[in-house]
Scaffold this active site. Structure first.
Site, PDB file in Angstrom:
ATOM      1  N   HIS A 294      -2.576  -0.561 -13.447  1.00  0.00           N
ATOM      2  CA  HIS A 294      -3.775  -0.552 -12.622  1.00  0.00           C
ATOM      3  C   HIS A 294      -5.068  -0.995 -13.502  1.00  0.00           C
ATOM      4  O   HIS A 294      -6.010  -1.495 -12.669  1.00  0.00           O
ATOM      5  CB  HIS A 294      -3.848   0.970 -12.268  1.00  0.00           C
ATOM      6  CG  HIS A 294      -2.706   1.488 -11.693  1.00  0.00           C
ATOM      7  ND1 HIS A 294      -2.537   2.930 -11.330  1.00  0.00           N
ATOM      8  CD2 HIS A 294      -1.652   0.739 -11.117  1.00  0.00           C
ATOM      9  CE1 HIS A 294      -1.326   2.932 -10.685  1.00  0.00           C
ATOM     10  NE2 HIS A 294      -0.462   1.802 -10.501  1.00  0.00           N
TER      11      HIS A 294
ATOM     12  N   ASP B 202      -0.206  -3.530  -8.045  1.00  0.00           N
ATOM     13  CA  ASP B 202       0.681  -3.587  -9.121  1.00  0.00           C
ATOM     14  C   ASP B 202       1.118  -4.926  -9.615  1.00  0.00           C
ATOM     15  O   ASP B 202       0.926  -5.321 -10.532  1.00  0.00           O
ATOM     16  CB  ASP B 202       1.960  -2.969  -8.986  1.00  0.00           C
ATOM     17  CG  ASP B 202       2.034  -1.459  -9.056  1.00  0.00           C
ATOM     18  OD1 ASP B 202       0.899  -0.902  -9.597  1.00  0.00           O
ATOM     19  OD2 ASP B 202       2.893  -0.657  -8.357  1.00  0.00           O
TER      20      ASP B 202
ATOM     21  N   HIS C 126      -0.305  -0.998  -2.508  1.00  0.00           N
ATOM     22  CA  HIS C 126      -0.207  -0.487  -3.829  1.00  0.00           C
ATOM     23  C   HIS C 126       0.794  -1.501  -4.575  1.00  0.00           C
ATOM     24  O   HIS C 126       0.427  -1.923  -5.822  1.00  0.00           O
ATOM     25  CB  HIS C 126       0.276   0.705  -3.983  1.00  0.00           C
ATOM     26  CG  HIS C 126       0.251   1.348  -5.389  1.00  0.00           C
ATOM     27  ND1 HIS C 126      -0.888   1.728  -6.201  1.00  0.00           N
ATOM     28  CD2 HIS C 126       1.245   1.288  -6.279  1.00  0.00           C
ATOM     29  CE1 HIS C 126      -0.574   1.779  -7.450  1.00  0.00           C
ATOM     30  NE2 HIS C 126       0.729   1.756  -7.337  1.00  0.00           N
TER      31      HIS C 126
ATOM     32  N   HIS D  69       7.820  -3.846 -11.106  1.00  0.00           N
ATOM     33  CA  HIS D  69       7.275  -4.244 -12.600  1.00  0.00           C
ATOM     34  C   HIS D  69       8.150  -5.334 -12.979  1.00  0.00           C
ATOM     35  O   HIS D  69       7.704  -6.351 -13.766  1.00  0.00           O
ATOM     36  CB  HIS D  69       6.810  -2.934 -13.286  1.00  0.00           C
ATOM     37  CG  HIS D  69       5.816  -2.159 -12.597  1.00  0.00           C
ATOM     38  ND1 HIS D  69       4.592  -2.525 -12.541  1.00  0.00           N
ATOM     39  CD2 HIS D  69       6.139  -0.777 -12.541  1.00  0.00           C
ATOM     40  CE1 HIS D  69       3.890  -1.522 -11.987  1.00  0.00           C
ATOM     41  NE2 HIS D  69       4.778  -0.643 -11.878  1.00  0.00           N
TER      42      HIS D  69
END
EC number: 3.5.1.108
Length: 317
Positions: free
Chosen positions: A85, A247, A243, A270
């Site tokens: 973030h 990321d 979101h 991720h």
């Protein structure tokens, strides 16, 4: 698409400190963004319990665990976790050189988004350092597949993200976000999108030592009957995919340089973001290093020129 700030490197105008808790550790943590000279890159500096300091450049080669967040370093006692973030905020604002001093093992989660970091940085301002910024320009498609998930880089005249998610949840389902990235777009469309999770996963995560600091103040929580537990509801109708895009911006910032191209992903996270970036950077024919031509006016990304800098490897720690 025009590239802002005339292609020059930047830093923040003054130090700024933020404090909160780590979403996984549940422990208090404090970070200070410090101005840095041109060529420094984004550098994370953690002070350990014994007073010693460990440093990591925010580059692909220094990425360790990517299971539930992005971590710099491979040693649990010396790593710095949940950087995505912060990295998303720095990247979207076009910040090239910042030292992030950390008192703790991970970034503070704040409200679960990047908005607090964006707001704090914009309050102190950004300084143009007058030194050319170099970009990584994608030259050919690079794609990786992982089961039903995939991600790819494509050539594009600008910086674009196309992210799609598909959850076995009627509340989320299949959502997508597509757009050219700029500071304004990130601020208005992505920065306030919060991390999210399912109540059914809480006990498993706690037992594994994760999400110990997660709460309704920093996460969107989805109940067992597939409704949003948070009283205030969602900030965007499609906050979940926004979101995931946030990321992705933070994870790809670990290229160590701004990139010119389009990043697309389906059912990513991720680990997929990190592996896609490594696949791009490992193929020297898939990209070139470029910088803006020596003109005073704003220029289009296609006008950036290749530079012969064989020593340039921003992903090397």
């Amino acid at each position: 698409m025009t590239i802002g700030l005339l292609g020059f490197q930047t830093t923040i105008a003054a130090p700024v400190t933020l404090s909160g808790i780590g979403v996984h550790s549940g422990s208090p943590v404090s970070i200070t963004f410090q101005p840095a000279e041109a060529g420094t890159g984004i550098l994370f500096s953690r002070t350990l319990a014994d007073g010693s300091v460990v440093e990591y450049r925010a580059v692909s080669s220094n990425v360790g665990n990517t299971d539930l967040c992005t971590v710099l370093g491979t040693s649990l006692s010396r790593s710095i976790a949940t950087i995505e973030h912060v990295m998303a905020a720095l990247y979207a604002l076009g910040l090239d050189n910042v030292v992030v001093e950390v008192e703790g093992a991970e970034m503070p989660i704040m409200d679960g988004s990047s908005f607090t970091f964006i707001d704090a940085i914009e309050q102190v301002g950004i300084v143009n350092l007058g030194v050319k910024r170099r970009y990584i320009r994608v030259l050919k498609p690079v794609r990786i597949d992982s089961g039903a998930s995939w991600a790819e880089f494509l050539p594009y005249d600008g910086t674009r993200f196309e992210v799609e998610i598909d959850f076995d949840s009627p509340l989320i389902g299949r959502q997508s976000w597509k757009g050219d990235l700029s500071a304004g777009v990130f601020r208005e469309e992505l920065s306030r999108a919060r991390t999210f999770g399912f109540m059914r996963d809480v006990e498993r995560l706690w037992a594994a030592g994760f999400a110990l600091g997660s709460s309704l103040e920093n996460s969107v929580v989805i109940s067992d009957d597939d409704t949003v537990v948070n009283v205030e509801g969602l900030r965007y109708k499609d906050e979940f995919v926004r979101h995931k895009t946030l990321d992705a911006v933070g994870d790809l910032a670990l290229a160590g340089a701004q990139f010119i191209g389009c990043y697309r992903s389906y059912r990513g996270g991720h680990k997929l973001n990190a592996n896609a970036l490594k696949a791009l950077l490992s193929d020297r024919t898939a990209y070139e290093v470029v910088e803006a031509p020596a003109r005073s006016q704003r220029v289009r990304a296609r006008e950036f020129v290749a530079v012969n800098v064989p020593e340039f490897a921003p992903w090397v720690g």
